[in-house]
Scaffold this motif. Structure first.
Motif, PDB file in Angstrom:
ATOM      1  N   GLY A  47     -56.698 144.795  46.259  1.00 17.53           N
ATOM      2  CA  GLY A  47     -58.077 145.212  45.799  1.00 17.53           C
ATOM      3  C   GLY A  47     -58.158 144.458  44.391  1.00 17.53           C
ATOM      4  O   GLY A  47     -59.319 145.063  43.863  1.00 17.53           O
ATOM      5  N   ALA A  48     -57.380 143.713  43.882  1.00 18.24           N
ATOM      6  CA  ALA A  48     -57.666 143.343  42.517  1.00 18.24           C
ATOM      7  C   ALA A  48     -58.792 141.963  43.011  1.00 18.24           C
ATOM      8  O   ALA A  48     -58.353 141.184  43.730  1.00 18.24           O
ATOM      9  CB  ALA A  48     -56.384 142.654  41.918  1.00 18.24           C
ATOM     10  N   ALA A  49     -59.423 141.713  41.915  1.00 20.53           N
ATOM     11  CA  ALA A  49     -60.284 140.372  41.944  1.00 20.53           C
ATOM     12  C   ALA A  49     -59.885 139.152  41.179  1.00 20.53           C
ATOM     13  O   ALA A  49     -60.097 138.245  41.477  1.00 20.53           O
ATOM     14  CB  ALA A  49     -61.631 141.059  41.252  1.00 20.53           C
ATOM     15  N   TYR A  72     -57.171 132.647  36.083  1.00 19.48           N
ATOM     16  CA  TYR A  72     -57.966 132.334  36.917  1.00 19.48           C
ATOM     17  C   TYR A  72     -57.402 131.176  37.778  1.00 19.48           C
ATOM     18  O   TYR A  72     -56.812 130.194  37.022  1.00 19.48           O
ATOM     19  CB  TYR A  72     -59.020 131.804  36.140  1.00 19.48           C
ATOM     20  CG  TYR A  72     -60.146 131.046  36.975  1.00 19.48           C
ATOM     21  CD1 TYR A  72     -61.292 131.811  37.769  1.00 19.48           C
ATOM     22  CD2 TYR A  72     -60.043 129.675  37.394  1.00 19.48           C
ATOM     23  CE1 TYR A  72     -62.017 131.322  38.565  1.00 19.48           C
ATOM     24  CE2 TYR A  72     -61.123 129.083  38.074  1.00 19.48           C
ATOM     25  CZ  TYR A  72     -61.798 129.847  38.831  1.00 19.48           C
ATOM     26  OH  TYR A  72     -63.081 129.238  39.772  1.00 19.48           O
ATOM     27  N   ILE A  73     -57.480 131.213  38.995  1.00 24.10           N
ATOM     28  CA  ILE A  73     -56.797 130.324  39.847  1.00 24.10           C
ATOM     29  C   ILE A  73     -57.699 129.936  41.031  1.00 24.10           C
ATOM     30  O   ILE A  73     -58.090 130.799  41.805  1.00 24.10           O
ATOM     31  CB  ILE A  73     -55.448 130.846  40.658  1.00 24.10           C
ATOM     32  CG1 ILE A  73     -54.283 131.345  39.664  1.00 24.10           C
ATOM     33  CG2 ILE A  73     -54.814 129.624  41.293  1.00 24.10           C
ATOM     34  CD1 ILE A  73     -53.942 130.199  38.455  1.00 24.10           C
ATOM     35  N   HIS A  74     -58.309 128.817  40.809  1.00 24.74           N
ATOM     36  CA  HIS A  74     -59.313 128.148  41.907  1.00 24.74           C
ATOM     37  C   HIS A  74     -58.828 128.347  43.280  1.00 24.74           C
ATOM     38  O   HIS A  74     -57.899 127.795  43.653  1.00 24.74           O
ATOM     39  CB  HIS A  74     -59.834 126.834  41.340  1.00 24.74           C
ATOM     40  CG  HIS A  74     -61.005 126.839  42.302  1.00 24.74           C
ATOM     41  ND1 HIS A  74     -62.114 127.187  42.390  1.00 24.74           N
ATOM     42  CD2 HIS A  74     -61.037 125.627  43.266  1.00 24.74           C
ATOM     43  CE1 HIS A  74     -63.040 126.673  43.151  1.00 24.74           C
ATOM     44  NE2 HIS A  74     -62.403 125.561  43.699  1.00 24.74           N
ATOM     45  N   GLY A  75     -59.434 129.174  44.222  1.00 25.21           N
ATOM     46  CA  GLY A  75     -59.102 129.030  45.375  1.00 25.21           C
ATOM     47  C   GLY A  75     -58.306 130.623  45.807  1.00 25.21           C
ATOM     48  O   GLY A  75     -58.285 130.719  47.217  1.00 25.21           O
ATOM     49  N   ILE A  76     -58.015 131.295  44.974  1.00 23.54           N
ATOM     50  CA  ILE A  76     -57.257 132.784  45.291  1.00 23.54           C
ATOM     51  C   ILE A  76     -58.044 133.592  44.546  1.00 23.54           C
ATOM     52  O   ILE A  76     -57.489 134.878  44.179  1.00 23.54           O
ATOM     53  CB  ILE A  76     -55.943 132.604  45.047  1.00 23.54           C
ATOM     54  CG1 ILE A  76     -55.550 132.225  43.573  1.00 23.54           C
ATOM     55  CG2 ILE A  76     -55.215 131.528  46.154  1.00 23.54           C
ATOM     56  CD1 ILE A  76     -53.946 132.794  43.304  1.00 23.54           C
ATOM     57  N   MET A  77     -59.437 133.487  43.957  1.00 22.02           N
ATOM     58  CA  MET A  77     -60.110 134.665  43.338  1.00 22.02           C
ATOM     59  C   MET A  77     -60.859 135.424  44.289  1.00 22.02           C
ATOM     60  O   MET A  77     -61.262 134.830  45.399  1.00 22.02           O
ATOM     61  CB  MET A  77     -61.079 134.081  42.338  1.00 22.02           C
ATOM     62  CG  MET A  77     -60.487 133.098  41.401  1.00 22.02           C
ATOM     63  SD  MET A  77     -59.452 133.968  40.045  1.00 22.02           S
ATOM     64  CE  MET A  77     -60.497 134.806  39.374  1.00 22.02           C
TER      65      MET A  77
END
Length: 80
Positions: A47-49, A72-77
């Motif tokens: 449920g977290a963005a 912020y991790i690109h690909g798992i947001m």
């Protein structure tokens, strides 16, 4: 898509205290809190963005984690 990536990354860089660039063991690139260390774990809660950086507390016998902060991790947001 690339423009959205840079806008989101820039917004997180402003929100994360002393944000620093990282690359995860799985090869994802991102921005994490400046207090993060090698060996910290990136976790995505249901449920977290955004993903969170956690540090395992090895001073006690039970498994407990300390919350370092959001990242912020690109690909798992956003459930990617």
């Amino acid at each position: 898509l690339t423009w959205n990536y840079w806008n989101t990354a820039a917004a997180f860089a402003k929100r994360i205290s002393n944000g620093t660039f990282c690359i995860t063991k799985m090869g994802y690139a991102g921005i994490v809190p400046g207090d993060s260390r090698v060996g910290d774990e990136v976790c995505v809660f249901g449920g977290a963005a955004v993903p969170f950086v956690l540090r395992k507390n090895q001073a006690i016998e039970e498994t407990q984690y300390q919350l370092i902060g959001e990242g912020y991790i690109h690909g798992i947001m956003y459930g990617e």
